[in-house]
Scaffold this active site. Structure first.
Site, mmCIF file in Angstrom:
data_model
loop_
_atom_site.group_PDB
_atom_site.id
_atom_site.type_symbol
_atom_site.label_atom_id
_atom_site.label_comp_id
_atom_site.label_asym_id
_atom_site.label_seq_id
_atom_site.Cartn_x
_atom_site.Cartn_y
_atom_site.Cartn_z
ATOM 1 N N ASP A 4 0.831 -1.198 0.000
ATOM 2 C CA ASP A 4 0.000 0.000 0.000
ATOM 3 C C ASP A 4 0.867 1.250 0.000
ATOM 4 O O ASP A 4 1.633 1.483 0.946
ATOM 5 C CB ASP A 4 -0.920 0.015 1.215
ATOM 6 C CG ASP A 4 -2.037 -1.010 1.115
ATOM 7 O OD1 ASP A 4 -2.398 -1.385 -0.011
ATOM 8 O OD2 ASP A 4 -2.564 -1.423 2.171
ATOM 9 N N SER A 29 -9.314 8.648 7.894
ATOM 10 C CA SER A 29 -9.278 7.683 6.796
ATOM 11 C C SER A 29 -9.991 6.412 7.243
ATOM 12 O O SER A 29 -9.763 5.913 8.343
ATOM 13 C CB SER A 29 -7.835 7.350 6.400
ATOM 14 O OG SER A 29 -7.795 6.296 5.457
ATOM 15 N N ASP A 44 -10.979 -4.256 8.734
ATOM 16 C CA ASP A 44 -9.985 -5.251 9.138
ATOM 17 C C ASP A 44 -9.635 -5.096 10.618
ATOM 18 O O ASP A 44 -9.437 -6.086 11.329
ATOM 19 C CB ASP A 44 -8.716 -5.109 8.294
ATOM 20 C CG ASP A 44 -8.957 -5.397 6.822
ATOM 21 O OD1 ASP A 44 -9.802 -6.250 6.522
ATOM 22 O OD2 ASP A 44 -8.297 -4.763 5.985
#
Length: 319
Positions: A16, A255, A261
Site C-alpha cells: 500500500d 481515513s 480489518d
C-alpha cells in the site's frame, strides 16, 4: 494475556502506497508528498491490528517478486510472524491519493497475479498445515484472479475435524458460497450492511432487520456467529446464545482504510482470549473507531483502542 493461536490468511496482499496532492485533477503533473508504504491486504491488516493491540498472530501470505519481499520485510518490522506462500507472480501494489483541497480520497487497486488450480491447492494445503488445533483461522480479503469463489467453503471443509475454527470476511459470490456451508463449519462470518443486503436479496434498513437476518444465518447452520457492520449505526452480532449491538463511537474520521480489518482483529483477539461475546464485540468496535482516526493505511493505536473500549456501549437485542 493468554490467547488461542490466530492464523491470518492473505491470498491477495498489496504493497500500500499512500500520498497526497494539493488537488487531484486530470492532464497535469501532480506534485505529491513523500509516500507512506505499508504491507496491506485483509489478513495482513488483521495481523497488524492484533499486534498493535498487544496480541499475537501468524500471517500466512502469498508473496512473489520484489514487491512480495518488501512486504515480508515490512511485516518483520512490525513483529508479525510470517509464513510465506509462493505466489504465481509479482505481488500487486495499491495507491491511495488524498486530495487536500477537497478532503477526498482516491484509491487505485491493482489486480494480483493469475493463479492456477495447482496454486489454489497449494494454498489450501498450506493453510491446513499452518492451522494449530484450537486456532482461529482468519480468511480475509479479496481473491486473486484464478482463485475460485468457493475457496472459503473448500477451506472450511478441509479444516473440519482439525480443531481449528474458521473466520471468514469476504463478499459477493465468495460470501454466498461461504454462507451456504452448513453444519457450522464456519465459526464466524462477517460482512458489511451492503453485503448483507445482497445476500438477503432485500434491504435491511433497521437494526432489527439486520438482527433477524444474522440470526437466520446462524439458525441455518451457516456459522456459529454472524457479524454485520452497519457503518455509523454500529455493529450487530448474532450467536446461538443471543444478539448484541455495539455503538460506533463518534470520532473524527481521517481515513476509513483498514477500519473493517481492525474491527475483525479486535473481535478475533477478544474471542481468542476467551472473552464474552459482548466484550469481544466492544473491542472490535473500539479498534475500528481507533483506526478511522489515523491517516492513510495506518491502523489503530493501542492507547486509542483502550480509551474507546473503556467507553464502549454494547447492548443485548431482543426480537
Amino acid at each position: 494475556m493468554a490467547q488461542a493461536p490466530v492464523l491470518t490468511i492473505t491470498l491477495n496482499p498489496a504493497l500500500d502506497v499512500t500520498t497526497s496532492a494539493p488537488r487531484v485533477v486530470p492532464d497535469a503533473k501532480l506534485r505529491c508528498t513523500p509516500p507512506r508504504v505499508d504491507p496491506g491486504g485483509g489478513g495482513i491488516n488483521v495481523s497488524r491490528a492484533i499486534r498493535a493491540m498487544g496480541g499475537d498472530s501468524t500471517a500466512l501470505v502469498a508473496l512473489g517478486g520484489a514487491t512480495g519481499q518488501r512486504i515480508a520485510e515490512l511485516l518483520a518490522e512490525t513483529g508479525v510472524a510470517v509464513r510465506s506462500l509462493p505466489a504465481p507472480g509479482e505481488t500487486r501494489q495499491s495507491v491511495t491519493v488524498d486530495d487536500r483541497s477537497l478532503g477526498q480520497q482516491y484509491r487505485f487497486v491493482m489486480p494480483g497475479p493469475e493463479w492456477a488450480a495447482t496454486d489454489v491447492e497449494a494454498a489450501l494445503q498450506a493453510a491446513v498445515d499452518a492451522a494449530e488445533r484450537n486456532a482461529l483461522v482468519v480468511l480475509s480479503g479479496s481473491n486473486p484472479p484464478g482463485v475460485p469463489a468457493g475457496f472459503a467453503a473448500r477451506l472450511a471443509e478441509r479444516l473440519q475435524g482439525s480443531g481449528a475454527r474458521l473466520v471468514v470476511d469476504t463478499s459477493g459470490e465468495a460470501l454466498a458460497m461461504a454462507a451456504a456451508v452448513v453444519d457450522r463449519r464456519v465459526e464466524i462470518l462477517r460482512m458489511d450492511d451492503a453485503e448483507a443486503e445482497g445476500l438477503a436479496g432485500h434491504p435491511l434498513p433497521y437494526r432489527a432487520d439486520t438482527a433477524r437476518f444474522a440470526a437466520g444465518l446462524v439458525a441455518s447452520g451457516a456459522a456459529r456467529a454472524v457479524i454485520v457492520a452497519r457503518g455509523r449505526d454500529g455493529n450487530i452480532i448474532a450467536t446461538g446464545e443471543g444478539i448484541w449491538h455495539a455503538e460506533a463511537a463518534r470520532v473524527p474520521i481521517v481515513s476509513k482504510v483498514g477500519a473493517g480489518d481492525s474491527f475483525l482483529a479486535g473481535f478475533v483477539l477478544g474471542y481468542a482470549r476467551g472473552w464474552p461475546v459482548p466484550d469481544a464485540l466492544g473491542l472490535a468496535a473500539a479498534a475500528a473507531s481507533a483506526t478511522v482516526q489515523t491517516p492513510a493505511t495506518a491502523l489503530c493505536r493501542a492507547e486509542d483502542v483502550e480509551r474507546l473500549f473503556a467507553a464502549r456501549v454494547v447492548s443485548e437485542m431482543r426480537l
